[in-house]
Design a protein around this motif. Structure first.
Motif, PDB file in Angstrom:
ATOM      1  N   ASP A 104       0.849  -1.186   0.000  1.00  0.00           N
ATOM      2  CA  ASP A 104       0.000   0.000   0.000  1.00  0.00           C
ATOM      3  C   ASP A 104       0.882   1.232   0.000  1.00  0.00           C
ATOM      4  N   VAL A 105       0.569   2.171  -0.873  1.00  0.00           N
ATOM      5  CA  VAL A 105       1.358   3.402  -0.930  1.00  0.00           C
ATOM      6  C   VAL A 105       0.464   4.569  -0.551  1.00  0.00           C
ATOM      7  N   GLN A 106       0.882   5.302   0.495  1.00  0.00           N
ATOM      8  CA  GLN A 106       0.139   6.490   0.918  1.00  0.00           C
ATOM      9  C   GLN A 106       0.631   7.707   0.143  1.00  0.00           C
ATOM     10  N   ALA A 107      -0.230   8.674  -0.023  1.00  0.00           N
ATOM     11  CA  ALA A 107       0.178   9.908  -0.694  1.00  0.00           C
ATOM     12  C   ALA A 107       1.368  10.507   0.028  1.00  0.00           C
ATOM     13  N   GLY A 108       2.388  10.936  -0.728  1.00  0.00           N
ATOM     14  CA  GLY A 108       3.556  11.568  -0.141  1.00  0.00           C
ATOM     15  C   GLY A 108       4.643  10.598   0.269  1.00  0.00           C
ATOM     16  N   GLU A 109       4.366   9.310   0.191  1.00  0.00           N
ATOM     17  CA  GLU A 109       5.406   8.337   0.536  1.00  0.00           C
ATOM     18  C   GLU A 109       6.466   8.280  -0.546  1.00  0.00           C
ATOM     19  N   ARG A 110       7.696   8.036  -0.124  1.00  0.00           N
ATOM     20  CA  ARG A 110       8.788   7.827  -1.079  1.00  0.00           C
ATOM     21  C   ARG A 110       9.406   6.480  -0.763  1.00  0.00           C
ATOM     22  N   ILE A 111       9.201   5.535  -1.667  1.00  0.00           N
ATOM     23  CA  ILE A 111       9.609   4.164  -1.397  1.00  0.00           C
ATOM     24  C   ILE A 111      10.791   3.795  -2.275  1.00  0.00           C
ATOM     25  N   ALA A 112      11.871   3.377  -1.658  1.00  0.00           N
ATOM     26  CA  ALA A 112      13.022   2.903  -2.415  1.00  0.00           C
ATOM     27  C   ALA A 112      13.014   1.383  -2.401  1.00  0.00           C
ATOM     28  N   ILE A 113      13.154   0.795  -3.584  1.00  0.00           N
ATOM     29  CA  ILE A 113      13.177  -0.660  -3.691  1.00  0.00           C
ATOM     30  C   ILE A 113      14.586  -1.078  -4.069  1.00  0.00           C
ATOM     31  N   ILE A 114      15.196  -1.892  -3.221  1.00  0.00           N
ATOM     32  CA  ILE A 114      16.558  -2.332  -3.493  1.00  0.00           C
ATOM     33  C   ILE A 114      16.579  -3.846  -3.601  1.00  0.00           C
ATOM     34  N   GLY A 115      17.665  -4.363  -4.125  1.00  0.00           N
ATOM     35  CA  GLY A 115      17.780  -5.810  -4.274  1.00  0.00           C
ATOM     36  C   GLY A 115      18.774  -6.137  -5.368  1.00  0.00           C
ATOM     37  N   GLY A 116      19.204  -7.390  -5.400  1.00  0.00           N
ATOM     38  CA  GLY A 116      20.184  -7.805  -6.398  1.00  0.00           C
ATOM     39  C   GLY A 116      19.599  -7.778  -7.792  1.00  0.00           C
ATOM     40  N   SER A 117      20.486  -7.876  -8.795  1.00  0.00           N
ATOM     41  CA  SER A 117      19.964  -7.898 -10.164  1.00  0.00           C
ATOM     42  C   SER A 117      19.254  -9.231 -10.389  1.00  0.00           C
ATOM     43  N   GLY A 118      18.146  -9.155 -11.094  1.00  0.00           N
ATOM     44  CA  GLY A 118      17.359 -10.355 -11.338  1.00  0.00           C
ATOM     45  C   GLY A 118      16.421 -10.698 -10.191  1.00  0.00           C
ATOM     46  N   SER A 119      16.354  -9.805  -9.178  1.00  0.00           N
ATOM     47  CA  SER A 119      15.480 -10.097  -8.044  1.00  0.00           C
ATOM     48  C   SER A 119      14.030  -9.775  -8.363  1.00  0.00           C
ATOM     49  N   GLY A 120      13.786  -9.039  -9.448  1.00  0.00           N
ATOM     50  CA  GLY A 120      12.411  -8.730  -9.846  1.00  0.00           C
ATOM     51  C   GLY A 120      11.984  -7.324  -9.482  1.00  0.00           C
ATOM     52  N   LYS A 121      12.922  -6.467  -9.030  1.00  0.00           N
ATOM     53  CA  LYS A 121      12.485  -5.133  -8.589  1.00  0.00           C
ATOM     54  C   LYS A 121      12.004  -4.268  -9.762  1.00  0.00           C
ATOM     55  N   SER A 122      12.704  -4.340 -10.890  1.00  0.00           N
ATOM     56  CA  SER A 122      12.235  -3.584 -12.055  1.00  0.00           C
ATOM     57  C   SER A 122      10.913  -4.132 -12.572  1.00  0.00           C
ATOM     58  N   THR A 123      10.795  -5.444 -12.572  1.00  0.00           N
ATOM     59  CA  THR A 123       9.554  -6.070 -13.030  1.00  0.00           C
ATOM     60  C   THR A 123       8.380  -5.608 -12.176  1.00  0.00           C
ATOM     61  N   PHE A 124       8.618  -5.545 -10.874  1.00  0.00           N
ATOM     62  CA  PHE A 124       7.557  -5.090  -9.972  1.00  0.00           C
ATOM     63  C   PHE A 124       7.122  -3.668 -10.334  1.00  0.00           C
ATOM     64  N   LEU A 125       8.114  -2.797 -10.526  1.00  0.00           N
ATOM     65  CA  LEU A 125       7.796  -1.405 -10.850  1.00  0.00           C
ATOM     66  C   LEU A 125       7.028  -1.335 -12.178  1.00  0.00           C
ATOM     67  N   ARG A 126       7.469  -2.129 -13.141  1.00  0.00           N
ATOM     68  CA  ARG A 126       6.868  -2.087 -14.476  1.00  0.00           C
ATOM     69  C   ARG A 126       5.464  -2.694 -14.501  1.00  0.00           C
ATOM     70  N   CYS A 127       5.139  -3.500 -13.511  1.00  0.00           N
ATOM     71  CA  CYS A 127       3.776  -4.030 -13.421  1.00  0.00           C
ATOM     72  C   CYS A 127       2.806  -2.952 -12.936  1.00  0.00           C
ATOM     73  N   ILE A 128       3.326  -2.011 -12.165  1.00  0.00           N
ATOM     74  CA  ILE A 128       2.444  -1.010 -11.566  1.00  0.00           C
ATOM     75  C   ILE A 128       1.797  -0.127 -12.641  1.00  0.00           C
ATOM     76  N   ASN A 129       2.538   0.213 -13.702  1.00  0.00           N
ATOM     77  CA  ASN A 129       1.893   0.971 -14.778  1.00  0.00           C
ATOM     78  C   ASN A 129       1.680   0.098 -16.025  1.00  0.00           C
ATOM     79  N   PHE A 130       1.706  -1.204 -15.806  1.00  0.00           N
ATOM     80  CA  PHE A 130       1.338  -2.158 -16.853  1.00  0.00           C
ATOM     81  C   PHE A 130       2.248  -2.091 -18.074  1.00  0.00           C
ATOM     82  N   MET A 131       3.535  -1.762 -17.844  1.00  0.00           N
ATOM     83  CA  MET A 131       4.522  -1.984 -18.899  1.00  0.00           C
ATOM     84  C   MET A 131       4.685  -3.495 -19.074  1.00  0.00           C
TER      85      MET A 131
END
Lengths: 229, 261
Positions: free
Chosen positions: B27-54
Motif C-alpha cells: 500500500d502506498v500512501q500519498a507523499g510516501e517515497r519508497i526505495a526498492i533495493i535488491g540484487g539484479s534479477g530479483s524482480g524489482k524492475s519487473t515489480f515497478l513495471r507491473c504497476i503501470n502495466f509496462m
C-alpha cells in the motif's frame, strides 16, 4: 576507335537520325515516368497494408501476407508481366491494356518488397520508444503514429528509394507487352534508323539523368526526415 | 492511516516458466517515497513495471485511488483472470509517471517537444498551454536553456533530467523511477539525483528502484529489500539499511559495502 578482328575500325557516331525522332523518345520517357510513378504509388499503398498484415498478431493474415511476399520475391518479374497480359485473358477472360498489365505487375511485385522495408523499419525502433509513449498514456495507435513511424520512416527512405529505382528500371519490361515506354520507343527508332549504338546510348543517358535527378530529390528528403540525427 | 492511493495485492508475474514475482502486496500512501533495493534479477524492475502495466501482471490486483483496475473473468477451467481494456490502461499510465533506466527520450523531437508530447497527444492540451507547462518543468530540472536541442546533443544526465520533466508535465499522482542513474557515468549521477530530491521536497509520491543505497537512505520514507520475488524486509531507511534483521539483507548490504572506503 575500336579494334575488330585485328583491324582498326573508325566508328563515326551520328546522332542526327536519332535526334530527328526525339518526339518519340520524349513520349517514351513520359510513359516510363508515368508507369513508374503510378506503380510506385500503388506499390507503396499495398506494401503498407501488407506490412500491417505481416506485423499483425493473428496468424492467418500474417501467413497470407508472408506467402504473397515470398511468391513475389522468388519469381522473375517478366513472368508477372506475361501473366497479367497474356494468361489472365485466356484463363479468366480478363483483358487489359499493356499499361494496366504493367502497372499491376510492377506494383504487386514492388509492394512485396516495400512491405519488407516497412516491416523492417518499424521493427528496428527500440522497444523502449514504444514503452515511453505508452508510459505517457498513449494508445498503441498514438505511439505508432507519434513515436515509432516518424523514426522508422527516416530509416526507410534509403531502402525505399533503392527499391523504387529498381522498379523504374524494371519498367523496361513493359516493352515486351508493346507498351510505348522508353525502351520500346528505342527499339522502334532503331528498326528505322539502324543506329543501335546511338539509340541505346541515348536511352541509357535518359535513364541516367532521370534517376540521378530523382536521387538528388530523395537525398534532400532523407535529410529533412532525419534532421535530428 | 489514510486510504492508500496505490494498492497492490498478491501480485505475481511469470515469464514463461520463470516465476519472477511471487505474491507481492504493497500500500502506498500519498507523499510516501519508497526505495526498492535488491540484487539484479530479483524482480524489482519487473515489480515497478507491473504497476503501470509496462508488464502485464500474471495474477493479483492493482488499485489506484481505491478503484480496482481491470475486470475479473472466469476462464472455462474455473480460474479467475483479470482483463484490462486498453482505454483503462492508458488512463492509468497517464496518472502514473515513469522514468526509465535508458531515458527513452524521443530522438526525433526537441527537448521542448519531448516534454510537450504527452500533454498535446494524450491530454489534448493546447500547444501554448503545453509549452507553458513544459517550460516550467524544464526550468525545474535546470534545462530551460536547451529547449531546441535534440536528445542526441545532450549528455546522459541532461537526457535523464528531460525525461523527468517529461513525466512531471503530465502531473502524475505517482512517479516510478526505474534505476534512473544506472546507465549514467558516475560524475553525472549527482545532477539527476538532485532533480529527484527536488521532487521529494515537493511532497510527491514516488517509487524508486535503485542501486544508490546512499541516496535511498536520505531520500526514502520507506525502504523495501526485494529478493527471490518477495519482499524480504520492509522498514524505514534506518531499519533496513543500518540495522537489517534478515540474513539476506545483511548479506546484500555486505556485498554492496565490500569495496567502500
Amino acid at each position: 576507335m575500336v579494334r575488330v578482328g585485328g583491324t582498326l575500325v573508325n566508328y563515326i557516331w551520328d546522332f542526327s537520325a536519332v535526334f530527328s525522332h526525339a518526339d518519340l523518345l520524349i513520349l517514351g520517357l513520359r510513359n516510363t515516368v508515368l508507369l513508374a510513378i503510378v506503380s510506385i504509388a500503388i506499390g507503396l499503398a499495398v506494401g503498407l497494408a501488407l506490412a500491417a498484415l505481416l506485423l499483425c498478431q493473428y496468424r492467418v493474415p500474417r501467413y497470407a501476407a508472408l506467402a504473397f511476399v515470398e511468391f513475389y520475391r522468388s519469381t522473375p518479374p517478366i513472368v508477372h508481366f506475361f501473366w497479367f497480359y497474356f494468361a489472365l485473358p485466356v484463363l479468366f477472360n480478363i483483358e487489359m491494356s499493356p499499361f494496366a498489365a504493367a502497372v499491376l505487375a510492377l506494383s504487386t511485385q514492388s509492394s512485396a518488397f516495400y512491405a519488407e522495408v516497412f516491416r523492417g523499419g518499424i521493427l528496428s525502433i527500440e522497444r523502449g520508444q514504444r514503452e515511453a509513449g505508452s508510459a505517457l498514456g498513449m494508445t498503441k495507435a498514438q505511439a505508432m503514429r507519434r513515436v515509432v513511424l516518424p523514426q522508422a520512416v527516416a530509416r526507410m527512405i534509403a531502402p525505399l528509394v533503392e527499391r523504387s529505382f529498381e522498379l523504374t528500371k524494371t519498367t523496361a519490361l513493359a516493352s515486351t507487352l508493346a507498351f510505348a515506354d522508353l525502351l520500346y520507343q528505342a527499339m522502334m527508332i532503331n528498326s528505322e534508323t539502324f543506329r543501335p549504338l546511338e539509340v541505346y546510348t541515348l536511352v541509357a543517358l535518359m535513364y541516367l539523368i532521370l534517376l540521378t535527378f530523382a536521387s538528388a530529390l530523395a537525398r534532400i528528403g532523407e535529410r529533412r526526415a532525419a534532421r535530428w540525427r | 492511516m489514510n486510504k492508500p492511493i496505490l494498492s497492490v495485492t498478491d501480485l505475481h508475474k511469470s515469464f514463461g516458466p520463470q516465476h519472477v514475482l511471487k505474491g507481492i502486496s504493497l500500500d502506498v500512501q500519498a507523499g510516501e517515497r519508497i526505495a526498492i533495493i535488491g540484487g539484479s534479477g530479483s524482480g524489482k524492475s519487473t515489480f515497478l513495471r507491473c504497476i503501470n502495466f509496462m508488464e502485464m501482471p500474471s495474477q493479483g490486483r492493482i488499485a489506484l485511488d481505491g478503484h480496482s483496475l481491470g475486470s475479473v473473468k472466469q476462464t472455462r477451467a474455473g480460474e479467475t483472470r483479470v482483463n484490462y481494456a486498453e482505454r483503462e490502461l492508458c488512463q492509468v499510465r497517464a496518472r502514473v509517471g515513469m522514468v526509465f533506466q535508458q531515458f527513452n527520450l524521443f530522438p526525433h523531437m526537441t527537448v521542448l517537444e519531448n516534454v510537450m508530447e504527452g500533454l498535446v497527444t494524450v491530454k489534448r492540451a493546447a500547444k501554448t498551454e503545453a509549452r507553458e507547462v513544459a517550460l516550467s518543468q524544464l526550468t525545474k530540472v535546470g534545462l530551460s536553456n536547451r529547449l531546441d536541442a535534440y536528445p542526441s546533443q545532450l549528455s546522459g544526465g541532461q537526457q535523464q533530467r528531460v525525461a523527468i520533466a517529461r513525466a512531471l508535465a503530465m502531473e502524475p499522482e505517482i512517479i516510478l523511477f526505474d534505476e534512473p542513474t544506472s546507465s549514467l557515468d558516475p560524475e553525472l549521477v549527482g545532477e539527476v539525483l538532485r532533480s529527484i530530491r527536488v521532487l521529494a521536497d515537493e511532497g510527491r509520491t514516488m517509487l524508486l528502484v535503485t542501486h544508490e543505497l546512499g541516496f535511498a537512505y536520505h531520500f526514502a520514507t520507506k525502504v523495501i529489500f526485494l529478493a527471490d520475488g518477495v519482499f524480504h524486509e520492509v522498514g524505514t531507511p534506518e531499519e533496513v539499511l543500518k540495522e537489517p534483521k534478515q540474513q539476506k539483507t545483511k548479506e546484500f548490504l555486505r556485498r554492496f559495502n565490500e569495496f567502500a572506503f
